[in-house]
Design an enzyme around this catalytic site. Structure first.
Site, short mmCIF file in Angstrom:
data_model
loop_
_atom_site.label_atom_id
_atom_site.label_comp_id
_atom_site.label_asym_id
_atom_site.label_seq_id
_atom_site.Cartn_x
_atom_site.Cartn_y
_atom_site.Cartn_z
N GLU A 84 9.88 6.01 17.28
CA GLU A 84 11.31 6.26 17.45
C GLU A 84 11.85 5.63 18.73
O GLU A 84 12.94 5.08 18.74
CB GLU A 84 11.59 7.77 17.43
CG GLU A 84 11.37 8.35 16.04
CD GLU A 84 11.49 9.87 16.00
OE1 GLU A 84 12.53 10.39 16.43
OE2 GLU A 84 10.54 10.52 15.54
N ALA A 111 1.88 14.01 7.38
CA ALA A 111 1.81 13.33 6.09
C ALA A 111 1.04 12.04 6.32
O ALA A 111 1.19 11.40 7.36
CB ALA A 111 3.22 13.02 5.61
N MET A 206 1.41 7.90 11.13
CA MET A 206 2.14 7.46 12.32
C MET A 206 2.36 8.56 13.34
O MET A 206 3.26 8.47 14.17
CB MET A 206 3.50 6.90 11.88
CG MET A 206 3.42 5.81 10.82
SD MET A 206 5.06 5.31 10.28
CE MET A 206 4.65 4.38 8.79
N SER A 207 1.56 9.63 13.28
CA SER A 207 1.81 10.75 14.21
C SER A 207 0.48 11.36 14.66
O SER A 207 -0.57 10.73 14.57
CB SER A 207 2.65 11.82 13.50
OG SER A 207 1.92 12.42 12.46
N ASN A 230 0.52 9.64 -0.44
CA ASN A 230 0.47 8.39 -1.22
C ASN A 230 -0.88 7.73 -1.02
O ASN A 230 -1.61 8.03 -0.07
CB ASN A 230 1.56 7.42 -0.71
CG ASN A 230 1.46 7.16 0.79
OD1 ASN A 230 1.89 7.98 1.61
ND2 ASN A 230 0.86 6.05 1.14
N1 HPA Z 1 0.97 4.87 6.14
C1 HPA Z 1 1.39 5.33 7.34
N2 HPA Z 1 1.97 6.51 7.51
C2 HPA Z 1 2.13 7.28 6.43
C3 HPA Z 1 1.71 6.86 5.15
C4 HPA Z 1 1.10 5.59 5.00
O1 HPA Z 1 0.71 5.15 3.89
N3 HPA Z 1 2.03 7.88 4.28
C5 HPA Z 1 2.61 8.86 5.03
N4 HPA Z 1 2.67 8.51 6.32
#
Ligand code: HPA
Length: 267
Positions: A84, A111, A206-207, A230
């Site tokens: 960010e 996530a 990313m966290s 995903n």
């Molecule tokens: N890559 C990076 N960050 C994420 C992903 C991903 O596939 N899915 C959820 N956050």
């Protein structure tokens, strides 16, 4: 006065004498967990100097204090990410404040994309270790030898065991693996995912890693959970998007909720 002291002052005005045992950072799309808390106080991050004001949809920006499963808990509903503002220490004051309030341990959720075909979207993964792919640290600029944090057991064995037991008690299939932290905000290329797989990563996101480093710097014990939203880039035909992240995270929210409610019974 430090920002952390200022935050403690604001917090004690709304929740005098409240000492959380556990801190919880809720990842994208997991906000509904807060419906299960007997709320003592709800404070906007804007009122807490140094707390991040999250700019990503799915992240509310509130500190919730209350009780879940008889455990006093402080929930950060929302977080800021490195991508960010290009700053890895955006969660420093928030985590130092959890520590100053008296939290004994931390649960971090996020996530993530899965690099393993058996960890399907909608499933959960206990993070047992991480790989920092960004080359940055939230401790850049920190002073004293305390900055040389031992990361060899960053994810606490006992808390991991408690999470495994909670999953078992609820019949939840809890995957385990290594989380690779990438800066984002763009998703990865298929070549990057193949490289991460070679390095030993099971999930990518990313966290979390800056928060883990900051928490260990404070001496806080922690465990961390990824909601797999995903398959990582190149592993499926579905295009990657933040909407998909939120949608799968919302779908897994009930499972995360049961897991955390059970986990918190023994904390
Ligand atoms: N890559 C990076 N960050 C994420 C992903 C991903 O596939 N899915 C959820 N956050």
């Amino acid at each position: 006065m430090s920002q952390v002291e200022d935050c403690i002052k604001v917090i004690s005005k709304s929740a005098k004498g409240f000492t959380p045992q556990v801190g919880l950072i809720l990842g994208s799309g997991l906000g509904q967990f807060c419906e299960h808390i007997e709320v003592v106080a709800s404070i906007d991050f804007e009122e807490l100097p140094g707390f991040p004001v999250p700019g990503v949809s799915g992240h509310a920006g509130k500190l919730l204090l209350g009780k879940v499963s008889d455990t006093d808990i402080a929930i950060l509903q929302g977080r800021a990410h490195y991508y960010e503002r290009g700053k890895a220490d955006t969660m420093a004051v928030a985590i130092q404040t959890l520590n100053a309030m008296g939290c004994q341990s931390l649960v971090i959720t996020n996530a993530a994309g899965s690099l393993n075909s058996d960890a399907t979207p909608g499933s959960l993964m206990l993070i047992t270790d991480h790989i920092n792919m960004t080359g940055v640290s939230p401790l850049f600029g920190a002073e004293s030898n305390q900055r040389f944090v031992d990361m060899s057991e960053a994810y606490n064995h006992d808390l991991n065991d408690a999470m495994r037991s909670a999953a078992k008690a609820n019949d939840i299939n809890l995957h385990e693996g290594i989380y690779a932290w990438v800066s984002g905000p763009q998703f990865e290329t298929p070549a990057e995912i193949r490289a991460l797989k070679t390095l030993g990563a099971d999930a990518v996101g990313m966290s979390t890693v800056p928060e883990v480093i900051l928490a260990r710097h404070q001496g806080l014990s922690l465990c961390a959970l990824s909601v797999i939203t995903n398959y990582a880039a190149g592993m499926s035909e579905t295009a990657l998007s933040h909407e998909q992240t939120i949608s799968f995270s919302n779908q897994a929210a009930d499972t995360v909720q049961s897991l955390l409610i059970n986990y918190l019974k023994d904390q």
